[in-house]
Write a protein that holds these residues in place. Structure first.
Motif, PDB file in Angstrom:
ATOM      1  N   TRP A 163       0.849  -1.194   0.000  1.00 16.63           N
ATOM      2  CA  TRP A 163       0.000   0.000   0.000  1.00 16.63           C
ATOM      3  C   TRP A 163       0.884   1.243   0.000  1.00 16.63           C
ATOM      4  CZ3 TRP A 163      -5.423  -0.380   0.202  1.00 16.63           C
ATOM      5  CH2 TRP A 163      -5.916  -1.679   0.385  1.00 16.63           C
ATOM      6  N   LEU A 164       0.510   2.207  -0.821  1.00 13.20           N
ATOM      7  CA  LEU A 164       1.158   3.520  -0.795  1.00 13.20           C
ATOM      8  C   LEU A 164       0.518   4.334   0.317  1.00 13.20           C
ATOM      9  CD1 LEU A 164       2.962   5.780  -1.979  1.00 13.20           C
ATOM     10  CD2 LEU A 164       1.071   6.309  -3.548  1.00 13.20           C
ATOM     11  N   ILE A 165       1.340   4.805   1.243  1.00  8.18           N
ATOM     12  CA  ILE A 165       0.860   5.536   2.419  1.00  8.18           C
ATOM     13  C   ILE A 165       1.328   6.989   2.331  1.00  8.18           C
ATOM     14  CG2 ILE A 165       0.783   5.603   4.923  1.00  8.18           C
ATOM     15  CD1 ILE A 165      -0.356   3.021   3.739  1.00  8.18           C
ATOM     16  N   THR A 166       0.390   7.914   2.482  1.00  6.46           N
ATOM     17  CA  THR A 166       0.730   9.336   2.500  1.00  6.46           C
ATOM     18  C   THR A 166       0.102   9.988   3.729  1.00  6.46           C
ATOM     19  OG1 THR A 166      -1.191   9.956   1.166  1.00  6.46           O
ATOM     20  CG2 THR A 166       0.839   9.400  -0.018  1.00  6.46           C
ATOM     21  N   GLU A 167       0.414  11.244   3.924  1.00  3.99           N
ATOM     22  CA  GLU A 167      -0.077  11.969   5.096  1.00  3.99           C
ATOM     23  C   GLU A 167      -1.566  12.280   4.986  1.00  3.99           C
ATOM     24  OE1 GLU A 167       0.083  13.431   8.777  1.00  3.99           O
ATOM     25  OE2 GLU A 167       1.915  12.796   7.784  1.00  3.99           O
ATOM     26  N   ASP A 168      -2.015  12.651   3.777  1.00  5.54           N
ATOM     27  CA  ASP A 168      -3.365  13.201   3.642  1.00  5.54           C
ATOM     28  C   ASP A 168      -4.338  12.334   2.851  1.00  5.54           C
ATOM     29  OD1 ASP A 168      -2.524  15.547   5.002  1.00  5.54           O
ATOM     30  OD2 ASP A 168      -1.640  16.279   3.144  1.00  5.54           O
ATOM     31  N   GLU A 169      -3.834  11.388   2.041  1.00  2.24           N
ATOM     32  CA  GLU A 169      -4.709  10.589   1.190  1.00  2.24           C
ATOM     33  C   GLU A 169      -4.933   9.197   1.776  1.00  2.24           C
ATOM     34  OE1 GLU A 169      -6.144  11.865  -1.439  1.00  2.24           O
ATOM     35  OE2 GLU A 169      -5.059  13.781  -1.361  1.00  2.24           O
ATOM     36  N   ASP A 170      -6.019   8.550   1.326  1.00  2.00           N
ATOM     37  CA  ASP A 170      -6.277   7.176   1.743  1.00  2.00           C
ATOM     38  C   ASP A 170      -5.201   6.256   1.166  1.00  2.00           C
ATOM     39  OD1 ASP A 170      -8.598   7.907   3.067  1.00  2.00           O
ATOM     40  OD2 ASP A 170      -9.882   7.549   1.315  1.00  2.00           O
ATOM     41  N   PRO A 171      -4.858   5.175   1.871  1.00  2.63           N
ATOM     42  CA  PRO A 171      -3.873   4.222   1.331  1.00  2.63           C
ATOM     43  C   PRO A 171      -4.306   3.704  -0.041  1.00  2.63           C
ATOM     44  CG  PRO A 171      -4.290   3.771   3.645  1.00  2.63           C
ATOM     45  CD  PRO A 171      -5.304   4.807   3.232  1.00  2.63           C
ATOM     46  N   LEU A 172      -3.323   3.520  -0.927  1.00  3.88           N
ATOM     47  CA  LEU A 172      -3.588   3.066  -2.285  1.00  3.88           C
ATOM     48  C   LEU A 172      -2.944   1.700  -2.489  1.00  3.88           C
ATOM     49  CD1 LEU A 172      -4.572   3.677  -5.226  1.00  3.88           C
ATOM     50  CD2 LEU A 172      -2.296   4.650  -5.640  1.00  3.88           C
ATOM     51  N   ALA A 173      -3.731   0.720  -2.910  1.00  2.00           N
ATOM     52  CA  ALA A 173      -3.221  -0.629  -3.118  1.00  2.00           C
ATOM     53  C   ALA A 173      -2.345  -0.675  -4.359  1.00  2.00           C
ATOM     54  CB  ALA A 173      -4.382  -1.612  -3.258  1.00  2.00           C
ATOM     55  N   LEU A 174      -1.196  -1.363  -4.239  1.00  2.00           N
ATOM     56  CA  LEU A 174      -0.250  -1.516  -5.336  1.00  2.00           C
ATOM     57  C   LEU A 174       0.009  -2.988  -5.586  1.00  2.00           C
ATOM     58  CD1 LEU A 174       2.381   1.198  -4.268  1.00  2.00           C
ATOM     59  CD2 LEU A 174       0.555   1.470  -5.974  1.00  2.00           C
ATOM     60  N   ALA A 175       0.141  -3.353  -6.853  1.00  2.00           N
ATOM     61  CA  ALA A 175       0.389  -4.735  -7.255  1.00  2.00           C
ATOM     62  C   ALA A 175       1.682  -4.796  -8.052  1.00  2.00           C
ATOM     63  CB  ALA A 175      -0.783  -5.253  -8.091  1.00  2.00           C
ATOM     64  N   VAL A 212       0.251  -3.417   4.926  1.00  2.00           N
ATOM     65  CA  VAL A 212      -1.158  -3.219   5.281  1.00  2.00           C
ATOM     66  C   VAL A 212      -1.428  -1.722   5.359  1.00  2.00           C
ATOM     67  CG1 VAL A 212      -1.354  -5.389   6.567  1.00  2.00           C
ATOM     68  CG2 VAL A 212      -0.635  -3.295   7.757  1.00  2.00           C
ATOM     69  N   PRO A 213      -2.680  -1.295   5.204  1.00  2.00           N
ATOM     70  CA  PRO A 213      -2.993   0.125   5.398  1.00  2.00           C
ATOM     71  C   PRO A 213      -2.644   0.562   6.818  1.00  2.00           C
ATOM     72  CG  PRO A 213      -4.823  -1.012   4.329  1.00  2.00           C
ATOM     73  CD  PRO A 213      -3.867  -2.074   4.788  1.00  2.00           C
ATOM     74  N   CYS A 214      -2.056   1.744   6.939  1.00  2.00           N
ATOM     75  CA  CYS A 214      -1.669   2.246   8.253  1.00  2.00           C
ATOM     76  C   CYS A 214      -1.448   3.748   8.165  1.00  2.00           C
ATOM     77  CB  CYS A 214      -0.399   1.546   8.751  1.00  2.00           C
ATOM     78  SG  CYS A 214       1.070   1.907   7.747  1.00  2.00           S
ATOM     79  N   ALA A 215      -1.100   4.362   9.273  1.00  2.00           N
ATOM     80  CA  ALA A 215      -0.743   5.778   9.287  1.00  2.00           C
ATOM     81  C   ALA A 215       0.727   5.935   8.909  1.00  2.00           C
ATOM     82  CB  ALA A 215      -0.993   6.366  10.671  1.00  2.00           C
ATOM     83  N   LEU A 216       1.039   7.025   8.241  1.00  2.00           N
ATOM     84  CA  LEU A 216       2.407   7.234   7.778  1.00  2.00           C
ATOM     85  C   LEU A 216       3.396   7.243   8.940  1.00  2.00           C
ATOM     86  CD1 LEU A 216       4.278   7.826   5.378  1.00  2.00           C
ATOM     87  CD2 LEU A 216       3.783  10.264   5.668  1.00  2.00           C
ATOM     88  N   GLU A 217       3.012   7.865  10.052  1.00  2.00           N
ATOM     89  CA  GLU A 217       3.945   7.959  11.183  1.00  2.00           C
ATOM     90  C   GLU A 217       4.190   6.621  11.866  1.00  2.00           C
ATOM     91  OE1 GLU A 217      -0.133   9.474  12.616  1.00  2.00           O
ATOM     92  OE2 GLU A 217       1.148   9.666  10.835  1.00  2.00           O
ATOM     93  N   ASP A 218       3.371   5.613  11.548  1.00  2.00           N
ATOM     94  CA  ASP A 218       3.577   4.286  12.147  1.00  2.00           C
ATOM     95  C   ASP A 218       4.684   3.496  11.456  1.00  2.00           C
ATOM     96  OD1 ASP A 218       1.558   4.774  13.949  1.00  2.00           O
ATOM     97  OD2 ASP A 218       0.016   3.776  12.758  1.00  2.00           O
ATOM     98  N   LEU A 219       5.131   3.958  10.296  1.00  2.00           N
ATOM     99  CA  LEU A 219       6.152   3.235   9.545  1.00  2.00           C
ATOM    100  C   LEU A 219       7.549   3.688   9.965  1.00  2.00           C
ATOM    101  CD1 LEU A 219       4.584   3.325   5.961  1.00  2.00           C
ATOM    102  CD2 LEU A 219       4.717   1.357   7.510  1.00  2.00           C
ATOM    103  N   PRO A 220       8.499   2.769  10.068  1.00  2.00           N
ATOM    104  CA  PRO A 220       9.879   3.163  10.410  1.00  2.00           C
ATOM    105  C   PRO A 220      10.523   3.912   9.251  1.00  2.00           C
ATOM    106  CG  PRO A 220       9.787   0.835   9.853  1.00  2.00           C
ATOM    107  CD  PRO A 220       8.358   1.313   9.884  1.00  2.00           C
TER     108      PRO A 220
END
Length: 297
Positions: free
Chosen positions: A46-58, A76-84
């Motif tokens: 999933w592409l994770i950004t600050e302001d947009e909903d997560p986007l599934a990538l294949a 998995v979908p998550c908040a950007l700040e949760d990623l290392p």
């Protein structure tokens, strides 16, 4: 006027780098000055950004960060700040099981900004090349993967060329699918004529009056129209083009500073050096000595 070619010429002054990454959770990429992309090779994420909903990538999907915006990739979908935060450097892929695998490529501009045309695009662009319609992307990705698989002779020459081709292909695909939305309107014949003159002959002593004559417009109308199309006033764009041309010459040639200054429209090397330092934050000589290959996350 082929502004896509000018984008590549402008961003090429940055250091380039590429890396294969395998992840079992996810990773966050901090903002940087430049442009880069990810190509999903195996697994889904999933592409994770600050302001947009997560986007599934294949597998096969490509994400372009047009001007270095912060983002992340996660299993998995998550908040950007949760990623290392990604660790910088040419680190080989971690051994063992993983959820997804992707290639990174980037142009890092330690001095200056990404070209205006890229900054005018959305911060993050996603395209899904069709294997049948877009076979060139698959071939380029395989070339890049082979190039970053380990130390190889000639990588300093091949890597920038492959990154150029991937960037062009991604922008073409995005442009084909979205039309002119978010892309500078280069179909304006008056502005295209002015850009062509600036690019072909930057050393000419251009003024707003002379450029407006090329466009066939009154000065005020020309300035307003040029700024709306390009994103910068005419003289600001001219200075930026002269200095980016000078930066390319510093990196790609052994020409003296005085010669480069004349080629890009400055009467003396001192005037060029002062303008270059204001734009890039370093002297031309220091810029020339800085590494052309960047460390990637």
């Amino acid at each position: 006027m082929d502004l896509l070619s000018e984008v590549i010429r402008s961003i090429r002054v940055g250091g380039v780098g590429s890396r294969l990454i395998r992840q079992s959770r996810g990773v966050r990429f901090s903002a940087f000055s430049g442009s880069g992309f990810h190509v999903v090779l195996r697994g889904s994420c999933w592409l994770i950004t600050e302001d947009e909903d997560p986007l599934a990538l294949a597998p096969g999907d490509v994400v372009l960060t047009s001007s270095g915006a912060e983002h992340g990739l996660s299993h998995v979908p998550c908040a950007l700040e949760d990623l290392p935060l990604a660790v910088m450097g040419p680190i080989p892929p971690a051994p063992g099981a993983f959820d997804f695998e992707f290639l990174c490529g980037a142009y890092r501009l330690d001095h200056g900004l990404a070209p205006q045309y890229l900054r005018a695009l959305p911060d993050l662009i996603s395209v899904s090349p069709d294997p049948e319609r877009d076979p060139e992307m698959r071939a380029l990705v395989e070339l890049l993967r082979a190039d970053v698989s380990g130390p190889r002779m000639g990588t300093g020459a091949t890597l920038p060329a492959i990154l150029d081709l991937i960037l062009v292909t991604v922008l073409r695909l995005w442009h084909e699918r979205h039309g002119t939305a978010g892309w500078p309107d280069t179909d304006d014949p008056a502005i295209a004529a002015v850009l062509r003159q600036i690019h072909d002959d930057p050393r000419r002593p251009w003024t707003v009056a002379r450029l407006s004559e090329v466009a066939g417009l009154p000065r005020t109308a020309f300035t307003r129209r040029f700024t709306a199309v390009v994103g910068r006033p005419p003289m600001s764009y001219l200075i930026g083009w002269r200095l980016s041309s000078g930066a390319r010459l510093l990196r790609e040639t052994d020409a003296t500073l005085a010669t480069i200054a004349r080629q890009v429209g400055y009467s003396t090397e001192f005037a060029f050096s002062a303008a270059f330092r204001r734009e890039y934050g370093v002297s031309p000589s220091r810029f020339r000595l800085s590494p052309a290959v960047a460390a990637l996350p």
